[in-house]
Design a protein around this motif. Sequence first.
Motif, PDB file in Angstrom:
ATOM      1  N   SER A  27       1.275  -1.251   0.346  1.00  0.00           N
ATOM      2  CA  SER A  27       0.132   0.274  -0.149  1.00  0.00           C
ATOM      3  C   SER A  27       0.926   1.237  -0.422  1.00  0.00           C
ATOM      4  O   SER A  27       1.174   0.933   0.875  1.00  0.00           O
ATOM      5  N   MET A  28       0.266   1.842  -0.913  1.00  0.00           N
ATOM      6  CA  MET A  28       1.457   3.838  -1.354  1.00  0.00           C
ATOM      7  C   MET A  28       0.000   4.500  -0.801  1.00  0.00           C
ATOM      8  O   MET A  28       0.597   5.112  -1.354  1.00  0.00           O
ATOM      9  N   SER A  29      -0.661   4.016  -0.075  1.00  0.00           N
ATOM     10  CA  SER A  29      -1.471   5.528   0.175  1.00  0.00           C
ATOM     11  C   SER A  29      -1.413   5.715   1.992  1.00  0.00           C
ATOM     12  O   SER A  29      -1.790   4.467   2.546  1.00  0.00           O
ATOM     13  N   SER A  30      -1.904   6.761   2.065  1.00  0.00           N
ATOM     14  CA  SER A  30      -2.214   6.937   3.891  1.00  0.00           C
ATOM     15  C   SER A  30      -2.283   8.088   4.266  1.00  0.00           C
ATOM     16  O   SER A  30      -2.037   9.125   3.713  1.00  0.00           O
ATOM     17  N   ASN A  31      -3.201   8.068   6.182  1.00  0.00           N
ATOM     18  CA  ASN A  31      -3.348   9.141   6.370  1.00  0.00           C
ATOM     19  C   ASN A  31      -2.327   9.945   7.480  1.00  0.00           C
ATOM     20  O   ASN A  31      -2.103   8.862   7.041  1.00  0.00           O
ATOM     21  N   GLY A  32      -3.005  10.820   7.863  1.00  0.00           N
ATOM     22  CA  GLY A  32      -1.801  10.739   8.420  1.00  0.00           C
ATOM     23  C   GLY A  32      -2.467  12.036   9.984  1.00  0.00           C
ATOM     24  O   GLY A  32      -3.572  12.882   9.268  1.00  0.00           O
ATOM     25  N   PHE A  33      -2.168  12.688  11.152  1.00  0.00           N
ATOM     26  CA  PHE A  33      -3.155  12.788  11.650  1.00  0.00           C
ATOM     27  C   PHE A  33      -1.766  13.768  12.468  1.00  0.00           C
ATOM     28  O   PHE A  33      -0.866  13.141  13.328  1.00  0.00           O
ATOM     29  N   TYR A  34      -1.512  14.602  13.707  1.00  0.00           N
ATOM     30  CA  TYR A  34      -1.175  15.419  14.103  1.00  0.00           C
ATOM     31  C   TYR A  34      -2.242  16.252  15.178  1.00  0.00           C
ATOM     32  O   TYR A  34      -3.271  17.168  14.990  1.00  0.00           O
ATOM     33  N   SER A  35      -1.951  16.162  16.104  1.00  0.00           N
ATOM     34  CA  SER A  35      -2.301  17.054  17.259  1.00  0.00           C
ATOM     35  C   SER A  35      -1.683  17.592  18.569  1.00  0.00           C
ATOM     36  O   SER A  35      -0.430  17.327  18.940  1.00  0.00           O
ATOM     37  N   THR A  36      -1.578  18.760  18.888  1.00  0.00           N
ATOM     38  CA  THR A  36      -0.799  20.133  19.304  1.00  0.00           C
ATOM     39  C   THR A  36      -0.576  19.616  20.869  1.00  0.00           C
ATOM     40  O   THR A  36      -1.900  19.173  21.552  1.00  0.00           O
ATOM     41  N   PRO A  37       0.390  18.718  21.405  1.00  0.00           N
ATOM     42  CA  PRO A  37       0.357  18.218  22.598  1.00  0.00           C
ATOM     43  C   PRO A  37       0.687  19.589  23.782  1.00  0.00           C
ATOM     44  O   PRO A  37       1.194  20.891  23.149  1.00  0.00           O
ATOM     45  N   GLU A  38       0.655  18.887  25.317  1.00  0.00           N
ATOM     46  CA  GLU A  38       1.095  19.687  26.189  1.00  0.00           C
ATOM     47  C   GLU A  38      -0.155  20.981  26.831  1.00  0.00           C
ATOM     48  O   GLU A  38       0.262  21.623  27.696  1.00  0.00           O
ATOM     49  N   ILE A  39      -0.704  21.100  25.769  1.00  0.00           N
ATOM     50  CA  ILE A  39      -0.899  22.760  25.687  1.00  0.00           C
ATOM     51  C   ILE A  39      -2.560  22.392  26.251  1.00  0.00           C
ATOM     52  O   ILE A  39      -4.221  21.640  26.333  1.00  0.00           O
ATOM     53  N   HIS A  40      -3.581  23.669  27.501  1.00  0.00           N
ATOM     54  CA  HIS A  40      -4.305  23.725  28.304  1.00  0.00           C
ATOM     55  C   HIS A  40      -4.613  25.030  28.936  1.00  0.00           C
ATOM     56  O   HIS A  40      -3.591  25.911  28.884  1.00  0.00           O
ATOM     57  N   TYR A  41      -5.926  25.256  28.967  1.00  0.00           N
ATOM     58  CA  TYR A  41      -6.233  26.573  29.700  1.00  0.00           C
ATOM     59  C   TYR A  41      -7.354  26.288  30.385  1.00  0.00           C
ATOM     60  O   TYR A  41      -8.365  25.856  30.306  1.00  0.00           O
ATOM     61  N   ASP A  42      -7.145  26.960  31.636  1.00  0.00           N
ATOM     62  CA  ASP A  42      -8.378  26.863  32.836  1.00  0.00           C
ATOM     63  C   ASP A  42      -8.809  27.890  33.350  1.00  0.00           C
ATOM     64  O   ASP A  42      -8.960  28.648  33.466  1.00  0.00           O
ATOM     65  N   ARG A  43      -9.737  27.851  32.751  1.00  0.00           N
ATOM     66  CA  ARG A  43     -10.702  29.594  32.552  1.00  0.00           C
ATOM     67  C   ARG A  43     -10.966  29.575  34.200  1.00  0.00           C
ATOM     68  O   ARG A  43     -10.915  30.973  34.289  1.00  0.00           O
ATOM     69  N   GLU A  44     -11.566  28.281  34.874  1.00  0.00           N
ATOM     70  CA  GLU A  44     -11.768  28.656  36.375  1.00  0.00           C
ATOM     71  C   GLU A  44     -11.018  29.268  36.714  1.00  0.00           C
ATOM     72  O   GLU A  44     -10.654  30.424  38.015  1.00  0.00           O
ATOM     73  N   THR A  45     -10.029  28.939  37.201  1.00  0.00           N
ATOM     74  CA  THR A  45      -8.014  29.437  37.301  1.00  0.00           C
ATOM     75  C   THR A  45      -7.494  30.525  36.975  1.00  0.00           C
ATOM     76  O   THR A  45      -6.658  31.032  37.478  1.00  0.00           O
ATOM     77  N   ALA A  46      -8.055  30.393  35.078  1.00  0.00           N
ATOM     78  CA  ALA A  46      -7.319  31.527  34.465  1.00  0.00           C
ATOM     79  C   ALA A  46      -5.668  31.523  34.437  1.00  0.00           C
ATOM     80  O   ALA A  46      -5.090  32.318  34.200  1.00  0.00           O
ATOM     81  N   SER A  47      -5.596  30.355  34.297  1.00  0.00           N
ATOM     82  CA  SER A  47      -4.214  29.689  34.484  1.00  0.00           C
ATOM     83  C   SER A  47      -4.317  28.144  33.747  1.00  0.00           C
ATOM     84  O   SER A  47      -5.368  27.598  33.542  1.00  0.00           O
ATOM     85  N   GLY A  48      -2.767  28.138  32.847  1.00  0.00           N
ATOM     86  CA  GLY A  48      -2.361  26.971  32.066  1.00  0.00           C
ATOM     87  C   GLY A  48      -1.325  27.024  31.207  1.00  0.00           C
ATOM     88  O   GLY A  48      -0.047  28.253  31.752  1.00  0.00           O
ATOM     89  N   ARG A  49      -1.025  26.443  30.158  1.00  0.00           N
ATOM     90  CA  ARG A  49      -0.657  26.649  28.426  1.00  0.00           C
ATOM     91  C   ARG A  49      -1.243  26.989  28.031  1.00  0.00           C
ATOM     92  O   ARG A  49      -1.152  25.573  27.214  1.00  0.00           O
ATOM     93  N   PRO A  50      -1.289  28.439  27.182  1.00  0.00           N
ATOM     94  CA  PRO A  50      -2.413  28.018  26.156  1.00  0.00           C
ATOM     95  C   PRO A  50      -1.922  28.255  24.749  1.00  0.00           C
ATOM     96  O   PRO A  50      -2.376  27.543  23.636  1.00  0.00           O
ATOM     97  N   PHE A  51      -0.399  28.165  25.469  1.00  0.00           N
ATOM     98  CA  PHE A  51       0.792  28.240  23.788  1.00  0.00           C
ATOM     99  C   PHE A  51       1.421  27.148  23.763  1.00  0.00           C
ATOM    100  O   PHE A  51       2.595  27.324  24.842  1.00  0.00           O
ATOM    101  N   TYR A  52       1.744  26.663  22.913  1.00  0.00           N
ATOM    102  CA  TYR A  52       3.033  25.237  22.989  1.00  0.00           C
ATOM    103  C   TYR A  52       4.287  25.984  22.959  1.00  0.00           C
ATOM    104  O   TYR A  52       4.597  25.578  22.853  1.00  0.00           O
ATOM    105  N   TYR A  53       4.026  27.483  22.469  1.00  0.00           N
ATOM    106  CA  TYR A  53       6.111  28.116  21.943  1.00  0.00           C
ATOM    107  C   TYR A  53       5.569  29.528  21.420  1.00  0.00           C
ATOM    108  O   TYR A  53       3.970  29.951  21.630  1.00  0.00           O
TER     109      TYR A  53
END
Length: 803
Positions: free
Chosen positions: A603-629
Amino acid sequence: MRKLPDVASIPLAGNPDAGANSGINQLKGHRSARHDSAHLHVTGKATYIDDRPEMADQLHAGFGLSTQASAEIVSIDLDEVRDSPGVVAVITIDDIPGHKDIGPVFPGDMLLADGKVDYVGQPVFAVAAISHRLAREAATKARIEYRPLDKILGVDRAMEQSSFVRPDHTMKKGDADTAIARAPGQVSGEMTNGGQEHFYLEGQIASVIPLEDGQLHVYTSSQHPSEVQKLVAEVINVPLSKVVADVRRMGGGFGGKETQAAAPACIAAVLAVKTGKPVKFRVERQQDMISTGKRHPFRHRYQVGFEQDGLLAGVDIEVAGDAGHSPDLTDAIVDRAMFHSDNAYYLNNARVKGYRCRTNTASNTAFRGFGGPQGMLVIERIMDDVARATGQDPLDVRLKNLYGIGDRNTTHYHQKVEHNVLHELIGRLEKSSDYRERRKAITAFNDSSPVLKKGLALTPVKFGISFTARHLNQAGALAHVYTDGSIQINHGGTEMGQGLYTKVAQIVANEFGVSLDQVQVTSTRTDKVPNTSPTAASSGADLNGKAAQDACRKIRNRLTRFAAEHYQVPEDKVVFDNNSVVIDGKPMPFSEFVQIAYLNRISMSSNGFYSTPEIHYDRETASGRPFYYFACGASVSEVTVDTLTGEYKVERVDILHDVGRSLNPAIDRGQIEGGFIQGMGWMTTEELVWDDNGRLLSNNPATYKIPSIEDMPPVFNVELFEQANPEHTIYHSKAVGEPPFMLGMSVWAAIRDAVSSLSGYQVNPNINVPATTERVLKAINELKYHGVTKPEHEGQEVMANVD
């Protein structure tokens, strides 16, 4: 072995992403490749939606727009519209079979007005005719009776009336009130920034073709094909699988086609279903400017306490964005303004509060920077204010307050600023631009020049990269290798002139070790890659490049395993390089190898997928890591201001911008130059003007001034700050779409610096954005004839003496 052509390669020498035997081209350095459509752009052969051949029985859509900012619709008489020559169909809200509200996140965006109108330019009805001209002429014949209602225009009025589209939000760290009160110096003030028209070369447009079994093919000039697919399906009340959204290219987007491209597509779809004929909807430039949203205008208020040396002790910042009549993307845009209210500076004790104001104008929307530029403005003004209060060069105050001094690394939303390059980058630019020597020369010039005054400013940028809506940080791709060795890649990103297709093609070519002309990137289509995120937030290459890489590596790994088994060699003896597959040191043309793999049913066909790791933001505490870099940069601008007229000229600009390991230096340089000029336009000449009834007056190229070639600085030095991104991005590159826009702030700061020289650099003039010649002249006259007194409507600034 023959050398791989220059255009095929990107920086991969010693690539940490690749294992020692990964098969990736291990090439030194990095090279530029031309934009994949450059030859089509310059010859006029690039196909946009309006260039597509007319189909048999194709109709053209037009719409009737509201003339009231806030009113009840008493009656609508469309008889003359229906009876006009060439008219085939007319629709109102009652003719929409499915959803009538196309709000992208929150409800509030009616496809057509439902009993009332909320801004001048709101679509009330739509018409389909046999030509574009006849559709537009017919739309003018409607007779609509309105009963005016109270309207709210401007942030001040919205704040007074507590008129909001979403609840306010606060981010805080430490005790701002106490820190400000105890500080030896204080500064407070208010400023505003205006909106900005996207002014893309290709306006809003869509073409919808009805197919068999209730299917629709939608050609759309959209940054978000999946959203167009979803909304069209909901409006005509069919499953998403019945609708294909197709985007080959846009003639510019800048955020204006992230959500607001959906309405023309939905209207065309309803008309296509009603008539059973293809329908194209090309919105006229003036109607486009009247009916679609802009960059959000903001009002900013601040109170700051600082030490004797200019170090910030505490800040209290309020930002209020003008959403227009509906939420659209305002919640996230004001959030990003709040996130970027620190820009590059450590705020030890801080409170940042953001309001989302509802007014009776077109719903404002995404624009390059997505609220970040508005947020950065206020802290850059604060830096200048503190510098004037303490008698220092503004650059010295900026340097003292940068992130990265000691343990000063945590933002007011509690994300740690890691891998900080600000000090090295600014230091290098300060030296290469001769900032200190030029500052001395400019001060001497201003002392001896009674009319012309020069200004100089260096401003940094620290811009967070990721969608702040976590679920959008994902992408898909689909790769095919054909038996002749050519490769086709499809991904969820859209091409609006920024070179995304070229970068993805380079990534694919590099993964297979082939030349760039072996790779074809095809139109973004929702039937090939589903559930795509918008091409926005500077994440196009980060997300889609990674997804394409994933698809390619799945195929390459299959081919590697096949080669190892077929030729009885270890997998680490199979290398893809120079249009060949090198097996145990013996090269075989790539095309010949894939033919063998095909005959062996690989087989020479494939799908690919990516999701940015490590990001999160808690609106209740207004804290987190909204940006990867963070992507960083800095610019130095020098201007000359005529104090008799308020006119000014940008004489020289020096930019050093952080790109990580650039995927394509030529394209990145173009993005930096273009972003800066667009940012400079927002800062200086691009003024939106409404009358007292909420009607946009600056609604055409004659009344709205974007920068022209004559506004380019005669000396324009742009350099790339290349240092591998420590985060696991595609080949350790950094995003470059939005961050350069904010480099234009240095022009505004330089203008204010020049005017400040009239007070011996003791006072910062109140010059709101855009700093038009009229505003500059007004500030000059205030310093010349009224001392430091500021009119109330311009904001007040109070400076305490530093003990």
